[in-house]
Design a protein around this motif. Sequence first.
Motif, mmCIF file in Angstrom:
data_model
loop_
_atom_site.group_PDB
_atom_site.id
_atom_site.type_symbol
_atom_site.label_atom_id
_atom_site.label_comp_id
_atom_site.label_asym_id
_atom_site.label_seq_id
_atom_site.Cartn_x
_atom_site.Cartn_y
_atom_site.Cartn_z
ATOM 1 N N GLY A 1 0.815 -1.217 0.000
ATOM 2 C CA GLY A 1 0.000 0.000 0.000
ATOM 3 C C GLY A 1 0.844 1.261 0.000
ATOM 4 N N LYS B 1 -5.024 2.545 1.311
ATOM 5 C CA LYS B 1 -3.696 2.909 1.813
ATOM 6 C C LYS B 1 -2.786 3.284 0.640
ATOM 7 N N TRP B 2 -2.870 2.520 -0.461
ATOM 8 C CA TRP B 2 -2.048 2.803 -1.635
ATOM 9 C C TRP B 2 -2.417 4.156 -2.233
ATOM 10 N N HIS C 1 -9.055 -1.921 2.187
ATOM 11 C CA HIS C 1 -8.217 -1.092 3.066
ATOM 12 C C HIS C 1 -6.830 -0.900 2.458
ATOM 13 N N SER D 1 -1.160 6.927 -0.083
ATOM 14 C CA SER D 1 0.278 7.077 -0.282
ATOM 15 C C SER D 1 0.566 7.780 -1.601
#
Length: 161
Positions: A23, A148-149, A144, A152
């Motif tokens: 991620g 998250k990726w 999730h 980022s």
Amino acid sequence: MRLATQTISDIFSKLTNVSFETGVFPSAWKLSSIVPLSKKPSPSTPSDTRPISLLPELSKVLERLAHTQLTEHLSKHDLLDTHQHGFKPAHSTQTALLDLTESVRSAIDDHKVTLLVSFDFSKAFDTIDHSILLSKLHGLGCSHLSLKWFASYLSNRQIAV
């Protein structure tokens, strides 16, 4: 980069998989260089150029892979509005105009009043609140790890002139 494809494909595949599995979008690929692009054949003043942002090529490839996966998810689960034309396979500004023209023509045939309100969203990505975007992606069923990726990808971007 095309010449080096066979040499770097295994390494790039591993980097891509690690990025998606953890991620985390690589920080080095978030640095864009701002360079002047000439508006005229022989620019004589700075106003004869416009700034463009150049990202690393591998960054663009990783973005394209993420785009493809997200588009497949949205299409598979029928999550895109039927009237959306942008960023949708087999749809374009031309199909959007044809759809609009047909809607207006139908309204005229039905003796209805047609009202058009249009917005310019060309700078939308520059101004959108990332937490709202991530919330929308969550609502569309992104995992999730995917969220998250994307977080980022969107955070800690840098530019160099």
